[in-house]
Design an enzyme around this catalytic site. Structure first.
Site, PDB file in Angstrom:
ATOM      1  N   GLU A  48     140.153  81.332 -32.360  1.00 56.24           N
ATOM      2  CA  GLU A  48     138.995  82.185 -32.599  1.00 56.24           C
ATOM      3  C   GLU A  48     137.794  81.274 -32.844  1.00 56.24           C
ATOM      4  O   GLU A  48     137.806  80.444 -33.748  1.00 56.24           O
ATOM      5  CB  GLU A  48     139.236  83.099 -33.813  1.00 56.24           C
ATOM      6  N   ASP A  59     131.355  87.527 -43.372  1.00 53.88           N
ATOM      7  CA  ASP A  59     131.935  86.214 -43.657  1.00 53.88           C
ATOM      8  C   ASP A  59     131.918  85.884 -45.140  1.00 53.88           C
ATOM      9  O   ASP A  59     130.969  86.201 -45.852  1.00 53.88           O
ATOM     10  CB  ASP A  59     131.164  85.124 -42.901  1.00 53.88           C
TER      11      ASP A  59
END
Lengths: 259, 386
Positions: A48, A59
């Protein structure tokens, strides 16, 4: 090889899928090739590739910091794809891009799909694009056989879980702890039934993400999922050039208990 | 999913593009907002606090001296600066805290730019005894240190956000991250007309008290509607509140005034930021651009979805003013009317000084004075010395 095929062949060989997350451009784009090829050599199933963005709402602190370092290096979606394209012929495993919606919109859906395909991108995660809005880009991605992966939060209402699981492509990205990415020490004990539940909605492999940081956790998750995605821990290890840690995590996925 | 009903959309703008976990939280919030917004008991309580705690309604003051000085249209000032805590922010905060209470929230978080929304949030949290954390860009905590102390005095915890530019955008990021982590017991009290649905609709609903009052007040004084309503715009909460009741009155010009250092509406283009679609000031790669307004409350590269729609549909006008014009507006209103406006509100004042002389004396305009300038006096002092 499509993303789903890659996942399934890893699983068929008796192993669990292992997908490390890297932040493209952390340490500069010049090391991207070496990082990807070395991970490939370790036997990871897919990689990824995070694209840095100024407002990464999904995040956690480790990845956000890595993103800030990458942004400071002038890294963006366009130059990451260009960098990947240069060594795409050496990459035999599928790459999965994770990027926020706005850079894709600015790029243009068709141009993005074309360049992403040439860069070896076979899957895409857009955390701030809800399923209901995916028509913005879905046709263009399908034409290039790029899978649009859905994040499925285990805390969602059943109806939503069913809908997301059924719509996902490539694999199902199960979010295993509430909220944003980051290494956690504690997990809920009752995860296994949730994974079994997900399996009932879709034939796709189900990978567990968000917060896995030790070889023990990689093995533990292997007992009820098809594999894991490890983000913050890998990003942290790469920032410290700590390949020993990365290797131990990948290895754990090879002897994760198969049910 | 509610998005399919197109609730929370303004043309192509608005909606909700957020991670799945956050969407669950927003669905619950939306359900509660629509359940209570027209509830009699809820509104009775809200109106009680508007009158008894905030001091509503705020006057629509005829600025006679300023009108004479400008020549042209009559200038009316909607005095949101006279509200408790010194700005329009308290309107929305009260509405949302009553909602938070009904939803059983144990903790409230909020973002703040200039500190006005943070102070307003800390104030109602103090009154209702709810634990309060305010996210504020590190750069803004320096520019508005007095407001930081004010919030702490009110019992709030202020977190200085160091990441990015250390401004409003970064504070919004951190607040959302907190919400995603702690949504089970935490209510995010968003202060501007931005963010994913239902925030823009909710903020507009609670802020529309401004134009509900001003419309009645203006009709009573002038026997007609104003020719124009002016408001400064950052995220756009005071502007949408000042405009709301006039949007369907097509003879009333709606004018948004933004800083030329943060010209989101004038120079931006459609994009997605902070979980909703709006006009975004961004580069070719889709990266939001830094902004440099002298008014912390206007330092935002996005804008509310309804403003984005009012712009693209041509219903509202969008103009920019320079820092020099803002300082001129700030000083003029202080000297001529004895009213020191917030630097944010001084943007609207600045444009009024240009607009009023261009209109007929038969006309009248409303300038929304969204906040008072006490918080800015030190900064203006430093700027004028240069």
């Amino acid at each position: 090889m499509t993303l789903q095929t890659a996942m399934e062949s890893a699983i068929k060989s008796g192993e669990k899928a292992f997908v490390p997350y890297i932040m493209a451009g952390d340490g500069g784009l010049s090391i991207l090739r070496e990082t990807i090829l070395r991970l490939q050599h370790l036997g990871v199933t897919a990689i990824e590739v995070g694209i840095p963005f100024t407002d990464p709402v999904a995040d956690g602190p480790t990845i956000e910091k890595a993103g800030e370092r990458a942004l400071a290096n002038g890294v963006n979606l366009r130059n990451v794809l260009a960098a990947l394209k240069e060594f795409a012929h050496e990459v035999k495993i599928p790459l999965v891009a994770m990027t926020y919606l706005n850079p894709i919109l600015a790029y243009g859906a068709a141009a993005f799909a074309q360049d992403a395909y040439e860069a070896g991108i076979r899957g895409l995660i857009v955390p701030d694009m809800p399923l209901e809005e995916s028509s913005i880009i879905h046709t263009e991605l399908s034409e290039k056989e790029i899978s649009l992966i859905q994040l499925v939060s285990l805390t969602s209402p059943t109806e939503r879980i069913a809908k997301l699981a059924a719509a996902s492509e490539g694999f199902i990205y199960a979010v295993t702890v509430n909220g944003i990415t980051g290494a956690r020490s504690v997990f809920s004990n009752d995860l296994a039934p949730h994974f079994a539940n997900l399996k009932s909605y879709s034939a796709l492999p189900v990978l567990a993400g968000f917060g896995i940081s030790t070889p023990e956790q990689v093995e533990a998750f292997g007992s009820f999922s098809d594999g894991v995605i490890v983000g913050s821990k890998i990003v942290d290890a790469l920032a410290h050039n700590d390949w020993e840690t990365i290797e131990s995590l990948v290895k754990a996925s090879k002897h994760a208990e198969v049910n | 999913m509610k998005a399919t009903e197109k609730r929370g959309y303004f043309g192509e703008f608005g909606g909700s593009s957020v991670p799945s976990d956050l969407q669950n939280v927003l669905d619950i919030l939306e359900e509660n907002f629509y359940r209570y917004k027209d509830d009699e008991e809820f509104n009775r309580e809200l109106n009680y606090y508007f009158e008894e705690y905030v001091g509503r309604k705020s006057p629509l003051y005829f600025a006679e001296n300023l009108t004479k000085q400008c020549g042209g249209a009559k200038i009316y000032l909607k005095r949101e600066d006279l509200n408790h805590t010194g700005s329009h922010k308290i309107n929305n905060v009260l509405g949302q805290i009553l909602l938070a209470k009904r939803m059983g929230a144990k903790r409230v978080i909020a973002e703040t730019g200039a500190g006005q929304h943070g102070v307003a949030t800390a104030t109602v949290c103090a009154m209702f005894g709810i634990d309060c954390t305010i996210y504020m860009g590190a750069e803004d905590t320096k520019r508005q240190s007095l407001n930081v102390f004010r919030m702490e005095l009110l019992g709030a915890k202020v977190v200085a956000v160091e990441k990015g530019q250390g401004r409003l955008k970064d504070a919004v990021d951190e607040a959302f991250a907190d919400l995603v982590k702690n949504y089970e017991h935490t209510f995010y009290l968003l202060g501007s007309a931005v963010g994913p649905h239902p925030f823009p609709s909710m903020v507009k609903h609670f802020q529309s008290v401004i134009s509900k009052e001003s419309k009645k007040q203006h009709l009573a004084k002038e026997g007609k509607l104003p020719a124009a309503v002016l408001a400064c715009v950052g995220g756009g909460s005071n502007a949408i509140g000042a405009f709301a009741e006039y949007i369907d009155e097509h003879n009333v010009r709606l004018i948004d005034v933004e800083p030329d250092q943060a010209p989101t509406l004038t120079e931006g283009r459609p994009g997605n930021l902070h979980g909703f679609r709006c006009i975004v000031l961004q580069d070719e790669e889709g990266t939001p651009l830094p902004t440099y307004s002298i008014a912390a409350g206007l330092d935002y590269p996005g804008v509310g979805p309804e403003h984005s729609y009012l712009k693209t549909s041509g219903r509202a006008e969008y103009v920019t003013v320079t820092n020099e014009e803002v300082l001129e507006g700030f000083q003029t209103l202080s000297k001529v009317e004895g009213i020191i406006p917030a630097l944010e509100s001084a943007h609207a004042v600045a444009y009024a000084l240009t607009l009023a002389p261009a209109l007929s004396a038969e006309d009248s305009i409303i300038v929304n004075i969204s906040g008072r300038g006490d918080k800015d006096v030190e900064q203006v002092f430093a700027m004028l010395k240069k």
